[in-house]
Write a protein that holds these residues in place. Structure first.
Motif, short mmCIF file in Angstrom:
data_model
loop_
_atom_site.label_atom_id
_atom_site.label_comp_id
_atom_site.label_asym_id
_atom_site.label_seq_id
_atom_site.Cartn_x
_atom_site.Cartn_y
_atom_site.Cartn_z
N MET A 1 0.83 -1.18 0.00
CA MET A 1 0.00 0.00 0.00
C MET A 1 0.88 1.25 0.00
O MET A 1 0.56 2.22 -0.67
CB MET A 1 -0.93 -0.01 1.21
N LEU A 2 1.98 1.22 0.74
CA LEU A 2 2.87 2.38 0.77
C LEU A 2 3.38 2.72 -0.62
O LEU A 2 3.37 3.89 -1.01
CB LEU A 2 4.04 2.13 1.73
N ARG A 17 9.83 8.64 -1.09
CA ARG A 17 10.07 7.36 -1.76
C ARG A 17 11.40 6.76 -1.32
O ARG A 17 11.52 5.55 -1.12
CB ARG A 17 10.04 7.53 -3.28
N LYS A 18 12.41 7.61 -1.17
CA LYS A 18 13.72 7.13 -0.68
C LYS A 18 13.58 6.59 0.74
O LYS A 18 14.16 5.57 1.08
CB LYS A 18 14.75 8.25 -0.73
N GLN A 19 12.82 7.30 1.59
CA GLN A 19 12.62 6.86 2.96
C GLN A 19 11.88 5.52 3.01
O GLN A 19 12.13 4.69 3.89
CB GLN A 19 11.81 7.89 3.75
N ALA A 20 10.97 5.32 2.06
CA ALA A 20 10.14 4.11 2.06
C ALA A 20 10.98 2.85 1.96
O ALA A 20 10.60 1.80 2.49
CB ALA A 20 9.14 4.17 0.92
N ALA A 21 12.12 2.92 1.30
CA ALA A 21 12.99 1.75 1.15
C ALA A 21 13.41 1.18 2.50
O ALA A 21 13.58 -0.02 2.65
CB ALA A 21 14.21 2.10 0.31
N GLY A 22 13.55 2.03 3.50
CA GLY A 22 13.95 1.57 4.83
C GLY A 22 12.87 1.73 5.88
O GLY A 22 13.13 1.58 7.07
N ALA A 23 11.64 2.02 5.45
CA ALA A 23 10.54 2.24 6.41
C ALA A 23 10.25 0.97 7.20
O ALA A 23 10.26 -0.13 6.66
CB ALA A 23 9.29 2.72 5.68
N ARG A 24 9.99 1.17 8.47
CA ARG A 24 9.70 0.04 9.36
C ARG A 24 8.45 0.38 10.16
O ARG A 24 8.38 1.43 10.80
CB ARG A 24 10.89 -0.19 10.28
N VAL A 25 7.46 -0.51 10.12
CA VAL A 25 6.24 -0.32 10.90
C VAL A 25 6.57 -0.66 12.35
O VAL A 25 7.11 -1.73 12.64
CB VAL A 25 5.10 -1.22 10.38
N VAL A 26 6.24 0.27 13.26
CA VAL A 26 6.54 0.04 14.68
C VAL A 26 5.29 -0.03 15.55
O VAL A 26 5.37 -0.42 16.70
CB VAL A 26 7.49 1.12 15.24
N GLU A 73 10.45 16.62 6.72
CA GLU A 73 9.29 15.72 6.71
C GLU A 73 9.74 14.27 6.65
O GLU A 73 10.63 13.91 5.87
CB GLU A 73 8.38 16.01 5.51
N LEU A 74 9.12 13.45 7.46
CA LEU A 74 9.41 12.03 7.52
C LEU A 74 8.11 11.25 7.37
O LEU A 74 7.04 11.73 7.76
CB LEU A 74 10.05 11.67 8.86
N LEU A 75 8.20 10.04 6.83
CA LEU A 75 7.03 9.19 6.76
C LEU A 75 6.49 8.97 8.16
O LEU A 75 7.23 8.54 9.05
CB LEU A 75 7.38 7.84 6.13
N GLY A 76 5.23 9.27 8.36
CA GLY A 76 4.62 9.10 9.67
C GLY A 76 3.83 7.81 9.78
O GLY A 76 4.02 7.01 10.68
N GLY A 77 2.91 7.60 8.83
CA GLY A 77 2.10 6.40 8.87
C GLY A 77 1.01 6.42 7.84
O GLY A 77 0.90 7.33 7.02
#
Length: 101
Positions: A1-2, A17-26, A73-77
């Motif tokens: 979905m991301l 999009r660059k951040q998404a490569a290392g995004a981790r759901v916490v 800005e950072l990916l929040g959720g």
């Protein structure tokens, strides 16, 4: 979905999009809905960037960013906002129309 949500063009999309490569759901939502929070999602504010609307039903979701201490800005959720029966996980991205917020 991301990946589906980030496929839309909007200000700052390339950086996210660059951040998404290392995004981790916490974290997930305590109510049991499929909202998720990424590791960076504990900053300040909730800035919706992309909306997703299902082709059927009365639900929606949105991707949001947060502002970190340095002002970036950072990916929040991904936040689920539904009035239909809530699924326990995010539905398949192909069931949603996606647009910049």
């Amino acid at each position: 979905m991301l990946a589906a949500l980030l496929a839309v063009d909007f200000d700052g999309a390339a950086a996210l999009r660059k951040q998404a490569a290392g995004a981790r759901v916490v974290a997930g939502c305590a109510c049991g809905c499929p909202s998720i929070e990424f590791e960076a999602g504990r900053g300040f504010g909730m800035n919706p960037k992309v909306n997703g609307f299902p082709y059927e039903g009365h639900t929606s979701l949105f991707l949001y960013t947060i502002v970190d201490a340095d002002g970036g800005e950072l990916l929040g959720g991904i936040e689920w906002a539904g009035i239909d029966e809530e699924p326990r996980e995010l539905p398949p991205p192909e069931t949603f129309a996606v647009e910049a917020a």
